[in-house]
Design a protein around this motif. Structure first.
Motif, mmCIF file in Angstrom:
data_model
loop_
_atom_site.group_PDB
_atom_site.id
_atom_site.type_symbol
_atom_site.label_atom_id
_atom_site.label_comp_id
_atom_site.label_asym_id
_atom_site.label_seq_id
_atom_site.Cartn_x
_atom_site.Cartn_y
_atom_site.Cartn_z
ATOM 1 N N CYS A 70 27.874 26.991 -33.652
ATOM 2 C CA CYS A 70 28.697 26.350 -32.623
ATOM 3 C C CYS A 70 27.870 25.402 -31.771
ATOM 4 N N PHE A 71 28.576 24.627 -30.949
ATOM 5 C CA PHE A 71 27.908 23.841 -29.917
ATOM 6 C C PHE A 71 28.790 23.721 -28.690
ATOM 7 N N LEU A 72 28.123 23.529 -27.569
ATOM 8 C CA LEU A 72 28.787 23.341 -26.285
ATOM 9 C C LEU A 72 28.833 21.860 -25.968
ATOM 10 N N TYR A 73 29.830 21.443 -25.200
ATOM 11 C CA TYR A 73 29.961 20.034 -24.861
ATOM 12 C C TYR A 73 30.612 19.858 -23.494
ATOM 13 N N GLU A 74 30.475 18.650 -22.970
ATOM 14 C CA GLU A 74 31.135 18.218 -21.732
ATOM 15 C C GLU A 74 31.980 17.003 -22.079
ATOM 16 N N PHE A 75 33.016 16.759 -21.295
ATOM 17 C CA PHE A 75 33.856 15.594 -21.556
ATOM 18 C C PHE A 75 34.528 15.119 -20.267
ATOM 19 N N TRP A 76 35.001 13.886 -20.307
ATOM 20 C CA TRP A 76 35.912 13.356 -19.285
ATOM 21 C C TRP A 76 36.891 12.433 -20.001
ATOM 22 N N VAL A 77 38.107 12.361 -19.490
ATOM 23 C CA VAL A 77 39.103 11.428 -20.017
ATOM 24 C C VAL A 77 39.848 10.780 -18.866
ATOM 25 N N GLN A 78 40.261 9.549 -19.095
ATOM 26 C CA GLN A 78 41.047 8.768 -18.135
ATOM 27 C C GLN A 78 42.326 8.347 -18.851
ATOM 28 N N PHE A 79 43.484 8.716 -18.295
ATOM 29 C CA PHE A 79 44.744 8.288 -18.886
ATOM 30 C C PHE A 79 44.915 6.793 -18.650
ATOM 31 N N ILE A 80 45.331 6.068 -19.708
ATOM 32 C CA ILE A 80 45.391 4.606 -19.616
ATOM 33 C C ILE A 80 46.818 4.071 -19.556
ATOM 34 N N ASP A 81 47.816 4.957 -19.707
ATOM 35 C CA ASP A 81 49.205 4.510 -19.583
ATOM 36 C C ASP A 81 50.094 5.713 -19.277
ATOM 37 N N MET A 82 51.369 5.455 -19.075
ATOM 38 C CA MET A 82 52.321 6.511 -18.724
ATOM 39 C C MET A 82 52.755 7.343 -19.940
ATOM 40 N N PHE A 99 23.532 23.564 -35.804
ATOM 41 C CA PHE A 99 23.672 22.570 -34.732
ATOM 42 C C PHE A 99 22.568 22.658 -33.683
ATOM 43 N N GLU A 100 21.611 23.554 -33.866
ATOM 44 C CA GLU A 100 20.511 23.682 -32.919
ATOM 45 C C GLU A 100 19.702 22.383 -32.903
ATOM 46 N N GLY A 101 19.414 21.892 -31.711
ATOM 47 C CA GLY A 101 18.664 20.659 -31.548
ATOM 48 C C GLY A 101 19.497 19.398 -31.625
ATOM 49 N N TYR A 102 20.780 19.529 -31.855
ATOM 50 C CA TYR A 102 21.645 18.356 -31.925
ATOM 51 C C TYR A 102 21.976 17.846 -30.534
ATOM 52 N N ALA A 103 22.150 16.526 -30.425
ATOM 53 C CA ALA A 103 22.533 15.896 -29.157
ATOM 54 C C ALA A 103 23.297 14.622 -29.488
ATOM 55 N N GLY A 104 24.126 14.192 -28.564
ATOM 56 C CA GLY A 104 24.829 12.936 -28.780
ATOM 57 C C GLY A 104 25.995 12.760 -27.840
ATOM 58 N N THR A 105 26.397 11.519 -27.704
ATOM 59 C CA THR A 105 27.544 11.155 -26.881
ATOM 60 C C THR A 105 28.480 10.305 -27.723
ATOM 61 N N CYS A 106 29.758 10.606 -27.668
ATOM 62 C CA CYS A 106 30.762 9.889 -28.450
ATOM 63 C C CYS A 106 31.855 9.357 -27.535
ATOM 64 N N ASP A 124 34.232 9.178 -31.756
ATOM 65 C CA ASP A 124 33.514 8.199 -32.564
ATOM 66 C C ASP A 124 32.146 7.955 -31.926
ATOM 67 N N GLY A 125 31.097 8.165 -32.684
ATOM 68 C CA GLY A 125 29.757 7.960 -32.156
ATOM 69 C C GLY A 125 28.732 8.613 -33.061
ATOM 70 N N PHE A 126 27.532 8.799 -32.531
ATOM 71 C CA PHE A 126 26.445 9.369 -33.310
ATOM 72 C C PHE A 126 25.911 10.626 -32.658
ATOM 73 N N ILE A 127 25.643 11.615 -33.492
ATOM 74 C CA ILE A 127 25.006 12.849 -33.050
ATOM 75 C C ILE A 127 23.704 12.941 -33.822
ATOM 76 N N THR A 128 22.621 13.178 -33.114
ATOM 77 C CA THR A 128 21.305 13.242 -33.749
ATOM 78 C C THR A 128 20.721 14.633 -33.653
ATOM 79 N N CYS A 129 19.786 14.925 -34.517
ATOM 80 C CA CYS A 129 19.077 16.194 -34.500
ATOM 81 C C CYS A 129 17.648 15.921 -34.028
ATOM 82 N N ASN A 130 17.265 16.589 -32.948
ATOM 83 C CA ASN A 130 15.919 16.398 -32.386
ATOM 84 C C ASN A 130 14.890 17.225 -33.110
#
Length: 130
Positions: A70-82, A99-106, A124-130
């Motif tokens: 597993c992995f833990l994550y943080e997120f934020w979203v902004q609604f763009i319409d009604m 998933f140990e050592g993985y990092a990334g922002t999408c 959509d984005g890249f996740i890398t392994c350190n």
């Protein structure tokens, strides 16, 4: 690209515990499949909403693969319409197993269907392994 579907659970809000219309979401259970991730363990995959405003939500979560990695994550979203379409950012912060050592922002884009209470999004984005 990761593609997931989730369903909302509700918890009582702080205004009127007797009125379900005033409740707001807290924990959301996640199910689905992801590229290079496979099928999610829906019993152990979720996100918790930390900030819930009219047009902005942020929180933390956990995605668990069928084998328990597993992995833990943080997120934020902004609604763009009604129509409850949104954009945002998703950041992997810690992992176990493969998933140990993985990092990334999408970048995140999605839609919440207020009638069915189903939330669908794509990362959509890249996740890398350190």
């Amino acid at each position: 690209i990761l593609d997931y579907t989730s369903e909302m659970l509700l918890r009582p809000g702080y205004t009127d515990l007797e009125n379900p219309e005033s409740w707001f979401p807290k924990r959301t259970i996640i199910s689905g499949n992801g590229t290079h991730f496979g099928k999610l363990d829906a019993d152990n995959s979720y996100y918790d909403i930390v900030v819930f405003l009219v047009s902005y939500i942020s929180g933390t979560g956990k995605l668990t693969a069928a084998n328990g990695d597993c992995f833990l994550y943080e997120f934020w979203v902004q609604f763009i319409d009604m129509d409850y379409n949104y954009i945002g950012e998703w950041k992997l912060i810690n992992g176990t197993g493969r998933f140990e050592g993985y990092a990334g922002t999408c970048s995140m884009a999605g839609h919440f269907d207020a009638v069915s209470k189903i939330n669908k999004w794509t990362l959509d984005g890249f996740i890398t392994c350190n």
